[in-house]
Design an enzyme around this catalytic site. Structure first.
Site, PDB file in Angstrom:
ATOM      1  N   PRO A   9       0.792  -1.225   0.000  1.00  0.00           N
ATOM      2  CA  PRO A   9       0.000   0.000   0.000  1.00  0.00           C
ATOM      3  C   PRO A   9       0.826   1.277   0.000  1.00  0.00           C
ATOM      4  CG  PRO A   9      -0.182  -1.147   2.109  1.00  0.00           C
ATOM      5  CD  PRO A   9       0.490  -2.083   1.155  1.00  0.00           C
ATOM      6  N   ASN A  10       0.339   2.220  -0.767  1.00  0.00           N
ATOM      7  CA  ASN A  10       0.872   3.589  -0.872  1.00  0.00           C
ATOM      8  C   ASN A  10       2.184   3.662  -1.656  1.00  0.00           C
ATOM      9  OD1 ASN A  10      -1.258   4.825   0.728  1.00  0.00           O
ATOM     10  ND2 ASN A  10      -0.350   3.718   2.450  1.00  0.00           N
ATOM     11  N   ARG A  17       5.016  10.783  -2.803  1.00  0.00           N
ATOM     12  CA  ARG A  17       4.695  10.541  -1.401  1.00  0.00           C
ATOM     13  C   ARG A  17       5.883  10.881  -0.509  1.00  0.00           C
ATOM     14  NH1 ARG A  17       4.600   4.487   1.256  1.00  0.00           N
ATOM     15  NH2 ARG A  17       3.929   5.146   3.316  1.00  0.00           N
ATOM     16  N   TYR A  22      10.997   9.018   1.060  1.00  0.00           N
ATOM     17  CA  TYR A  22      10.997   7.952   0.056  1.00  0.00           C
ATOM     18  C   TYR A  22      11.642   8.341  -1.283  1.00  0.00           C
ATOM     19  CZ  TYR A  22       7.761   5.797   3.331  1.00  0.00           C
ATOM     20  OH  TYR A  22       7.199   5.248   4.458  1.00  0.00           O
ATOM     21  N   ASN A  71       8.087  -5.516  -0.524  1.00  0.00           N
ATOM     22  CA  ASN A  71       7.923  -4.366   0.365  1.00  0.00           C
ATOM     23  C   ASN A  71       6.433  -4.264   0.636  1.00  0.00           C
ATOM     24  OD1 ASN A  71       7.761  -1.989   1.730  1.00  0.00           O
ATOM     25  ND2 ASN A  71       9.008  -0.801   0.300  1.00  0.00           N
ATOM     26  N   ALA A  74       2.970  -0.675   5.024  1.00  0.00           N
ATOM     27  CA  ALA A  74       2.470  -0.700   6.406  1.00  0.00           C
ATOM     28  C   ALA A  74       1.952  -2.086   6.821  1.00  0.00           C
ATOM     29  CB  ALA A  74       1.378   0.344   6.574  1.00  0.00           C
ATOM     30  N   GLU A  95      12.555  -9.267   2.314  1.00  0.00           N
ATOM     31  CA  GLU A  95      11.784  -8.091   2.745  1.00  0.00           C
ATOM     32  C   GLU A  95      12.633  -6.847   2.497  1.00  0.00           C
ATOM     33  OE1 GLU A  95      10.451  -8.508   6.808  1.00  0.00           O
ATOM     34  OE2 GLU A  95      10.178  -6.347   7.026  1.00  0.00           O
ATOM     35  N   HIS A  97      12.667  -2.501   2.740  1.00  0.00           N
ATOM     36  CA  HIS A  97      12.081  -1.206   3.109  1.00  0.00           C
ATOM     37  C   HIS A  97      12.985  -0.106   2.595  1.00  0.00           C
ATOM     38  CE1 HIS A  97       9.053  -3.146   5.441  1.00  0.00           C
ATOM     39  NE2 HIS A  97       9.995  -3.899   5.984  1.00  0.00           N
ATOM     40  N   ARG A 104      12.558   5.426  12.697  1.00  0.00           N
ATOM     41  CA  ARG A 104      11.256   6.097  12.597  1.00  0.00           C
ATOM     42  C   ARG A 104      10.381   5.707  13.795  1.00  0.00           C
ATOM     43  NH1 ARG A 104       8.944   5.290   6.756  1.00  0.00           N
ATOM     44  NH2 ARG A 104       7.584   6.991   7.490  1.00  0.00           N
TER      45      ARG A 104
HETATM   46  C1  DQA Z   1       8.091   1.186   4.061  1.00  0.00           C
HETATM   47  C2  DQA Z   1       8.113   1.453   5.563  1.00  0.00           C
HETATM   48  C3  DQA Z   1       6.747   1.231   6.170  1.00  0.00           C
HETATM   49  O1  DQA Z   1       6.778   1.502   7.566  1.00  0.00           O
HETATM   50  C4  DQA Z   1       5.725   2.166   5.535  1.00  0.00           C
HETATM   51  O2  DQA Z   1       4.451   1.923   6.042  1.00  0.00           O
HETATM   52  C5  DQA Z   1       5.741   2.097   4.053  1.00  0.00           C
HETATM   53  C6  DQA Z   1       7.025   2.013   3.366  1.00  0.00           C
HETATM   54  C7  DQA Z   1       9.447   1.517   3.395  1.00  0.00           C
HETATM   55  O3  DQA Z   1       9.636   1.075   2.270  1.00  0.00           O
HETATM   56  O4  DQA Z   1      10.259   2.232   3.971  1.00  0.00           O
HETATM   57  O5  DQA Z   1       4.713   2.198   3.403  1.00  0.00           O
HETATM   58  O6  DQA Z   1       7.833  -0.190   3.847  1.00  0.00           O
END
Ligand code: DQA
Length: 138
Positions: A9-10, A17, A22, A71, A74, A95, A97, A104
């Site tokens: 998501p996102n 964003r 990011y 990835n 959240a 995984e 990020h 954070r």
């Molecule tokens: C994320 C870190 C997560 O905490 C966050 O909710 C994201 C992006 C990252 O790529 O840094 O959506 O996965």
């Protein structure tokens, strides 16, 4: 060699964003560069804002692909269901990020997914995806 990047998501908003966290690059542009750089492998990309769609994709690829770069956004911090899906499939997942989640908010420090992943790459920006590909290439 068949690999897939799955973004949660996102992450469709990368580039727009919270660019200070990011970065300013759209994932689609970065992915095209990756496909050029790793043209000898079959590299796929899937993004969804929906937990069930991510699980369906893990099931779809998880018995035939050589590696998954995940990835989950959240959902990393909330989803027992995605953790169960990674445990259920055969294909190893890394995984990733983009941000350093450990620098954070506290709620980002825990991952339900990490115990079931082959490894974790955190905080190295988009380069983390490329490093994961290189790991699978051996
Ligand atoms: C994320 C870190 C997560 O905490 C966050 O909710 C994201 C992006 C990252 O790529 O840094 O959506 O996965």
């Amino acid at each position: 060699m068949k690999l897939i990047i799955i973004n949660g998501p996102n992450l469709n908003l990368l580039g727009k964003r919270e660019p200070d966290i990011y970065g300013r690059q759209r994932f689609e542009d970065y992915f095209l560069r990756l496909q050029e750089e790793f043209s000898r492998i079959s590299l796929h990309y899937f993004q969804s804002n929906h937990e069930g769609a991510i699980i369906d994709k893990l099931h779809e690829v998880g018995f035939s692909y050589d590696g998954i770069i995940l990835n989950a956004g959240a959902y990393t911090h909330t989803s027992v269901a995605i953790a169960d899906a990674i445990a259920a499939i055969e294909t190893p997942a890394i995984e990733v990020h983009i941000s350093n989640v450990y620098g954070r908010e506290e709620f980002r420090h825990h991952s339900y997914l990490s115990p079931y992943c082959r490894g974790v790459i955190v905080g190295l920006g988009l380069k983390g995806y490329e490093l994961a590909i290189r790991f699978f290439l051996g």
